[in-house]
Design a protein around this motif. Structure first.
Motif, PDB file in Angstrom:
ATOM      1  N   CYS A   1       0.845  -1.197   0.000  1.00 56.75           N
ATOM      2  CA  CYS A   1       0.000   0.000   0.000  1.00 56.75           C
ATOM      3  C   CYS A   1       0.880   1.246   0.000  1.00 56.75           C
ATOM      4  O   CYS A   1       1.630   1.482   0.950  1.00 56.75           O
TER       5      CYS A   1
ATOM      6  N   LYS B   1       0.168   4.229   0.522  1.00 60.70           N
ATOM      7  CA  LYS B   1      -0.137   5.202   1.575  1.00 60.70           C
ATOM      8  C   LYS B   1       0.750   5.028   2.799  1.00 60.70           C
ATOM      9  O   LYS B   1       0.951   5.958   3.570  1.00 60.70           O
TER      10      LYS B   1
ATOM     11  N   LEU C   1      -2.534   4.457  -9.232  1.00 62.27           N
ATOM     12  CA  LEU C   1      -2.663   5.911  -9.149  1.00 62.27           C
ATOM     13  C   LEU C   1      -1.496   6.612  -9.838  1.00 62.27           C
ATOM     14  O   LEU C   1      -0.420   6.041  -9.994  1.00 62.27           O
TER      15      LEU C   1
ATOM     16  N   CYS D   1      -9.585  -1.968   0.648  1.00 63.26           N
ATOM     17  CA  CYS D   1      -8.811  -2.231   1.862  1.00 63.26           C
ATOM     18  C   CYS D   1      -9.671  -3.009   2.847  1.00 63.26           C
ATOM     19  O   CYS D   1     -10.657  -2.500   3.371  1.00 63.26           O
TER      20      CYS D   1
ATOM     21  N   LYS E   1     -11.527   3.494   2.368  1.00 63.16           N
ATOM     22  CA  LYS E   1     -10.107   3.301   2.116  1.00 63.16           C
ATOM     23  C   LYS E   1      -9.336   4.611   2.232  1.00 63.16           C
ATOM     24  O   LYS E   1      -8.222   4.647   2.778  1.00 63.16           O
ATOM     25  N   ASP E   2      -9.901   5.708   1.741  1.00 67.67           N
ATOM     26  CA  ASP E   2      -9.203   6.993   1.771  1.00 67.67           C
ATOM     27  C   ASP E   2      -9.132   7.602   3.158  1.00 67.67           C
ATOM     28  O   ASP E   2      -8.395   8.562   3.371  1.00 67.67           O
ATOM     29  N   SER E   3      -9.918   7.078   4.103  1.00 66.66           N
ATOM     30  CA  SER E   3      -9.850   7.561   5.489  1.00 66.66           C
ATOM     31  C   SER E   3      -9.673   6.371   6.431  1.00 66.66           C
ATOM     32  O   SER E   3     -10.336   6.258   7.456  1.00 66.66           O
ATOM     33  N   CYS E   4      -8.740   5.515   6.070  1.00 68.62           N
ATOM     34  CA  CYS E   4      -8.525   4.265   6.816  1.00 68.62           C
ATOM     35  C   CYS E   4      -7.912   4.501   8.190  1.00 68.62           C
ATOM     36  O   CYS E   4      -7.977   3.633   9.062  1.00 68.62           O
TER      37      CYS E   4
END
Length: 277
Positions: free
Chosen positions: A39, A41, A74, A174, A184-187
């Motif tokens: 990942c 991130k 991405l 996720c 997923k964007d605010s995991c």
């Protein structure tokens, strides 16, 4: 036959990453693959540890490569992949789209989530510049032997998955975030709460899989402890050990001793693994 330490699949704090690679400098492994392959991130939280780890490992005589992501989707991930080729290290690809960023003929490695199932695929990758390929963990011994022969003929070192929870799948979703009712964007990086992954049972309570953010892993630790001589006879160049929390340096030393002829690797591993899983 020697040992390769693959890239860490899990989300660990920077200080844990630092200590892990510092400990590896004294472990008898031939090479280490470092970087984020699950990942993107997660990478900013520990990427500053990579240069120091690379330098220390190289000074200790280890060969070091840097890994690509297993799923590149991405724009920033494409930029990150392009940057890998500028690091002056071999790049291990885990997504064939990473080849777009590696110059034609430049040497690279291939990770275990690329589906190298037959000689034609191996030979194509060799012509493209592959010098080392870790085969997918699900291959039977007969296929491993055939690919090891093809690799020898093509000048490619063939590895097999030697130890660790086997990588089964990668997803755009996720699982960790979903388990905690988060997008997923605010995991909020909840995967970090499970430094060896989160075990998942079936609806009737049977042990099933392990999830690690967007990655699905085997629940059990896969080991070739009982097949080392068969793999050596098949022409396998290296066993890949996947990082885990706990007694990993001791686990790697046990494999190194087994390669040198020490008996009872399964028993040694059982003692080392007790209390970890």
């Amino acid at each position: 036959m020697d040992l390769t330490v693959g890239p860490n699949a899990f989300f660990w704090p920077a200080e844990t990453v630092r200590a892990f690679y510092a400990a590896l400098t004294d472990v008898p492994v031939a090479r280490v693959v470092i970087g984020e392959w699950v990942c993107s991130k997660r990478l900013p939280f520990w990427q500053d540890e990579i240069p120091g780890a690379v330098e220390a490992l190289q000074m200790a005589g280890k060969e070091v490569a840097v890994t690509s992501l297993a799923l590149i989707t991405l724009r920033r991930e494409r930029r990150q992949t392009a940057d890998l080729a500028e690091m002056g290290l071999p790049v291990e690809i885990n997504d064939l789209s990473a080849l777009h960023h590696i110059p034609e003929g430049a040497p690279f490695w291939v990770g275990p989530v690329v589906n190298v199932y037959n000689e034609g695929t191996l030979e194509w990758l060799a012509r493209r510049g592959a010098t080392r390929i870790c085969l997918p963990p699900e291959l039977p011994l007969a296929s491993v032997a055939a690919l090891a022969r093809a690799g020898h003929a093509a000048g490619v070192a063939v590895e097999v998955w030697g130890h660790g929870r086997a990588p089964l799948a990668i997803s755009g979703r996720c699982y960790h975030a979903r388990l905690h009712d988060r997008a997923k964007d605010s995991c909020q990086f909840v995967c970090g709460d499970d430094p060896d992954g989160r075990d998942v049972d079936t609806l009737d309570g049977r042990a099933f899989l392990t999830v690690n953010g967007v990655q699905t892993l085997g629940r059990a630790v896969t080991t070739v402890a009982g097949q080392i001589e068969a793999l050596r006879d098949a022409g396998v160049a290296s066993l890949r050990l996947s990082p885990q929390i706990g007694a990993f340096p001791e686990i790697a030393r046990a494999y190194a001793a087994a390669l040198d002829g020490a008996p009872d690797l399964p028993g040694t591993l059982a003692r080392l693994m007790s209390g970890i899983e």
